[in-house]
Design an enzyme around this catalytic site. Structure first.
Site, PDB file in Angstrom:
ATOM      1  N   ASN A  76     -15.904  21.299  42.698  1.00 21.16           N
ATOM      2  CA  ASN A  76     -16.789  21.353  43.865  1.00 21.16           C
ATOM      3  C   ASN A  76     -18.264  21.556  43.500  1.00 21.16           C
ATOM      4  O   ASN A  76     -19.140  21.254  44.296  1.00 21.16           O
ATOM      5  CB  ASN A  76     -16.308  22.426  44.856  1.00 21.16           C
ATOM      6  CG  ASN A  76     -15.066  21.970  45.605  1.00 21.16           C
ATOM      7  OD1 ASN A  76     -14.709  20.791  45.568  1.00 21.16           O
ATOM      8  ND2 ASN A  76     -14.397  22.909  46.261  1.00 21.16           N
ATOM      9  N   ASP A  94      -8.533  26.880  49.472  1.00 18.89           N
ATOM     10  CA  ASP A  94      -8.078  25.976  48.409  1.00 18.89           C
ATOM     11  C   ASP A  94      -6.996  26.602  47.520  1.00 18.89           C
ATOM     12  O   ASP A  94      -6.448  25.926  46.654  1.00 18.89           O
ATOM     13  CB  ASP A  94      -9.266  25.520  47.541  1.00 18.89           C
ATOM     14  CG  ASP A  94     -10.139  24.495  48.267  1.00 18.89           C
ATOM     15  OD1 ASP A  94      -9.762  24.057  49.365  1.00 18.89           O
ATOM     16  OD2 ASP A  94     -11.205  24.140  47.723  1.00 18.89           O
ATOM     17  N   ARG A 137      -7.603  13.841  41.635  1.00 17.59           N
ATOM     18  CA  ARG A 137      -8.970  13.980  42.169  1.00 17.59           C
ATOM     19  C   ARG A 137      -9.608  15.283  41.687  1.00 17.59           C
ATOM     20  O   ARG A 137     -10.835  15.368  41.580  1.00 17.59           O
ATOM     21  CB  ARG A 137      -8.946  13.976  43.698  1.00 17.59           C
ATOM     22  CG  ARG A 137      -8.618  12.625  44.293  1.00 17.59           C
ATOM     23  CD  ARG A 137      -8.768  12.658  45.790  1.00 17.59           C
ATOM     24  NE  ARG A 137      -9.941  13.413  46.144  1.00 17.59           N
ATOM     25  CZ  ARG A 137     -10.115  14.069  47.272  1.00 17.59           C
ATOM     26  NH1 ARG A 137      -9.187  14.045  48.188  1.00 17.59           N
ATOM     27  NH2 ARG A 137     -11.218  14.723  47.503  1.00 17.59           N
TER      28      ARG A 137
HETATM   29  C1  UD1 Z   1     -15.650  22.663  50.896  1.00 18.01           C
HETATM   30  C2  UD1 Z   1     -14.839  22.340  49.672  1.00 18.01           C
HETATM   31  C3  UD1 Z   1     -13.348  22.451  49.964  1.00 18.01           C
HETATM   32  C4  UD1 Z   1     -13.041  23.815  50.552  1.00 18.01           C
HETATM   33  C5  UD1 Z   1     -13.957  24.140  51.722  1.00 18.01           C
HETATM   34  C6  UD1 Z   1     -13.796  25.561  52.214  1.00 18.01           C
HETATM   35  C7  UD1 Z   1     -16.248  20.783  48.501  1.00 18.01           C
HETATM   36  C8  UD1 Z   1     -16.494  19.376  48.097  1.00 18.01           C
HETATM   37  N1  UD1 Z   1     -15.175  20.991  49.253  1.00 18.01           N
HETATM   38  O1  UD1 Z   1     -15.295  21.699  51.894  1.00 18.01           O
HETATM   39  O2  UD1 Z   1     -12.653  22.265  48.754  1.00 18.01           O
HETATM   40  O3  UD1 Z   1     -11.700  23.794  51.024  1.00 18.01           O
HETATM   41  O4  UD1 Z   1     -15.327  23.976  51.331  1.00 18.01           O
HETATM   42  O5  UD1 Z   1     -14.018  26.461  51.180  1.00 18.01           O
HETATM   43  O6  UD1 Z   1     -16.952  21.693  48.113  1.00 18.01           O
HETATM   44  N2  UD1 Z   1     -17.375  22.790  59.746  1.00 18.01           N
HETATM   45  C9  UD1 Z   1     -17.886  22.433  60.974  1.00 18.01           C
HETATM   46  N3  UD1 Z   1     -19.015  21.654  61.001  1.00 18.01           N
HETATM   47  C10 UD1 Z   1     -19.638  21.224  59.874  1.00 18.01           C
HETATM   48  C11 UD1 Z   1     -19.101  21.593  58.617  1.00 18.01           C
HETATM   49  C12 UD1 Z   1     -17.971  22.378  58.589  1.00 18.01           C
HETATM   50  O7  UD1 Z   1     -17.358  22.794  62.021  1.00 18.01           O
HETATM   51  O8  UD1 Z   1     -20.651  20.533  59.978  1.00 18.01           O
HETATM   52  C13 UD1 Z   1     -16.168  23.633  59.692  1.00 18.01           C
HETATM   53  C14 UD1 Z   1     -14.998  22.949  59.002  1.00 18.01           C
HETATM   54  O9  UD1 Z   1     -14.260  22.150  59.921  1.00 18.01           O
HETATM   55  C15 UD1 Z   1     -14.217  24.115  58.494  1.00 18.01           C
HETATM   56  C16 UD1 Z   1     -15.310  25.135  58.119  1.00 18.01           C
HETATM   57  O10 UD1 Z   1     -16.467  24.734  58.847  1.00 18.01           O
HETATM   58  O11 UD1 Z   1     -13.420  24.666  59.520  1.00 18.01           O
HETATM   59  C17 UD1 Z   1     -15.648  25.201  56.653  1.00 18.01           C
HETATM   60  O12 UD1 Z   1     -15.870  23.899  56.155  1.00 18.01           O
HETATM   61  P1  UD1 Z   1     -16.833  23.621  54.917  1.00 18.01           P
HETATM   62  O13 UD1 Z   1     -17.135  24.902  54.212  1.00 18.01           O
HETATM   63  O14 UD1 Z   1     -17.940  22.768  55.359  1.00 18.01           O
HETATM   64  O15 UD1 Z   1     -15.877  22.771  53.990  1.00 18.01           O
HETATM   65  P2  UD1 Z   1     -16.233  21.497  53.162  1.00 18.01           P
HETATM   66  O16 UD1 Z   1     -17.656  21.520  52.713  1.00 18.01           O
HETATM   67  O17 UD1 Z   1     -15.713  20.287  53.868  1.00 18.01           O
END
Ligand code: UD1
Length: 415
Positions: A16, A301, A393
């Site tokens: 990540n 994760d 991946r």
């Molecule tokens: C990243 C990690 C993933 C990990 C996750 C949580 C990477 C590439 N991936 O994913 O492995 O499982 O963090 O630790 O680093 N959300 C919203 N709106 C947004 C963005 C997020 O509502 O614009 C919500 C998501 O649906 C989720 C939460 O916020 O419920 C956390 O998501 P986020 O931390 O953004 O995860 P990722 O960046 O997708």
């Protein structure tokens, strides 16, 4: 017969971090070297995207590159690339930062429930960008980017990093509030600071970025060790009645995981330098209650790999998934192997069983795949895991590493 894992395993750089730091190189006019990159398909995809944009990459070893993004002129990343990985959203922040323009296909990745990017968009808009997200593409454009205060409604790793990327070359100061604190957020900030950025407070709730005119590179940067890869091997030791030491890790990043293992009755020791952690099975693990949370809470994760240990633990355990909607698909596969798990929305109840038995199972996402491999080792008989392309991946040489710890895994076909 069930197998168990014994021995030492070296942890790779964090997936990540790598998938954020590689797009971040777009901000740099000049060469930089990056090492401790994991050799995994999500990272290869980043190389392909960067080269398609015009970056020059010299592959020094499977885990080290020199990259020069000086001559990039393209600002489009098509959907055929972005559908393959969630982290492709970092190309929006980095192209917008350097060129004030980005046209990036919507991102794919693991199917673990709805994954909106409204907070990313909110950050870009706060800095002055106009975003059009119709038709499967995110178009971002800004005559100029200006620092601002961004308060995130949810703690998001991706949105925090994208806001950092966009603000690094913006005019003035940006303050990100309710920021994610994951080690890879800190890693991206450290990388950019090494290349000339001015980012303070990464690892806390509030991050301040003072925009700089340009980043010139010239430095070498080493990616932080992968906390989730390390945690996966520690859970593998617990599930398989084994004794595993992970090296080249940062023990403090593993604190929520090792605390839970100790609570379940595993013996956990760390070396004085804090870069080696050993987990030894001494008796059947006891039940536990887990809620996944943003860092420093228990990582989502690690949920599936921990689920395998709970499926075999004594008593009734509960996992509450606090981050994603749909992250219990692996439990259906574990039930085929004899586990007793009931899922109700974002909670799962595990009635511990004494053993699992091998059968064909299918991975629905990256971490589910790792969990099913662990379950297959801990189970009696033979297990076939399909969907292994998900595992590739995020884990470098997974079967080689597991086999070096005493497993008997054969790859039947390439992903
Ligand atoms: C990243 C990690 C993933 C990990 C996750 C949580 C990477 C590439 N991936 O994913 O492995 O499982 O963090 O630790 O680093 N959300 C919203 N709106 C947004 C963005 C997020 O509502 O614009 C919500 C998501 O649906 C989720 C939460 O916020 O419920 C956390 O998501 P986020 O931390 O953004 O995860 P990722 O960046 O997708």
């Amino acid at each position: 017969m069930a197998q168990s894992f014994h021995g030492k395993v070296v942890i790779n750089g964090a997936k990540n971090s790598a998938v954020a730091i590689l797009p971040a190189t777009i901000l740099i006019k000049g060469k930089c070297r990056i090492d401790n990159l994991p050799n995994i398909s999500d990272v290869t995809l980043c190389y392909e995207i960067l080269e398609s944009l015009g970056a020059e990459i010299t592959y020094i070893s499977p885990n080290e590159i020199e990259i020069d993004c000086t001559n990039i002129t393209k600002t489009e990343v098509p959907y055929e690339f972005t559908q393959k990985a969630r982290a492709s959203y970092y190309f929006i922040g980095s192209l917008l930062s350097r060129f004030k323009k980005a046209n990036v296909g919507s991102s794919g990745g693991c199917n673990i429930g709805s994954r909106p990017i409204d907070q990313h968009i909110k950050a870009f808009e706060a800095l002055g960008a106009k975003i059009d997200s119709e038709g499967g593409t995110i178009k971002a454009e800004a005559p100029e980017l200006k620092g601002n205060t961004i308060y995130f409604d949810v703690v998001s790793v991706g949105a925090t990093i994208n806001a950092i990327l966009a603000a690094t070359l913006a005019e003035g100061t940006t303050q990100i509030e309710n920021a994610a604190k994951e080690p890879h957020v800190v890693d991206v900030a450290n990388f950019l600071n090494n290349m000339g950025a001015n980012i303070r407070g990464a690892g806390t709730d509030i991050i301040k970025i003072t925009g700089v005119k340009e980043l010139t590179g010239g430095a070498t940067y080493s990616i932080v060790p992968d906390q989730i890869e390390a945690g996966t091997f520690l859970m593998a030791a617990a599930a398989s009645k084994g004794d595993v030491t992970v090296t080249n890790c940062i023990a403090t990043h593993l604190a929520s995981i090792t605390a839970k293992l100790e609570e379940m009755g595993l013996e956990v020791t760390e070396n004085d330098d804090g870069d080696e952690v050993r987990v030894r099975y001494v008796k059947r693990p006891t039940k536990a209650t887990i809620k996944t949370m943003p860092y420093p809470g228990f990582p989502t994760d690690m949920q599936a790999q921990t689920g395998v240990v709970l499926a075999l633990a004594e008593g009734t355990s509960i996992i509450n998934e606090g981050i994603f909607e749909s992250r219990f698909r692996y439990t259906e596969e574990l039930c085929k192997m004899g586990a007793q798990i009931t899922v109700n929305g974002k909670s799962a109840i595990f009635e511990g069983v004494e053993e699992l038995h091998g059968c064909p199972v299918s991975a629905s996402d990256l971490r589910a795949g790792a969990a099913l491999i662990i379950a297959g080792i801990a189970a009696t008989g033979e297990t076939t895991v399909s969907g292994i392309e998900y595992v590739d991946r995020g884990y470098e040489n997974i079967e080689k590493k597991f086999n070096s710890l005493g497993a008997n895994i054969t790859r039947i076909s390439e992903s």
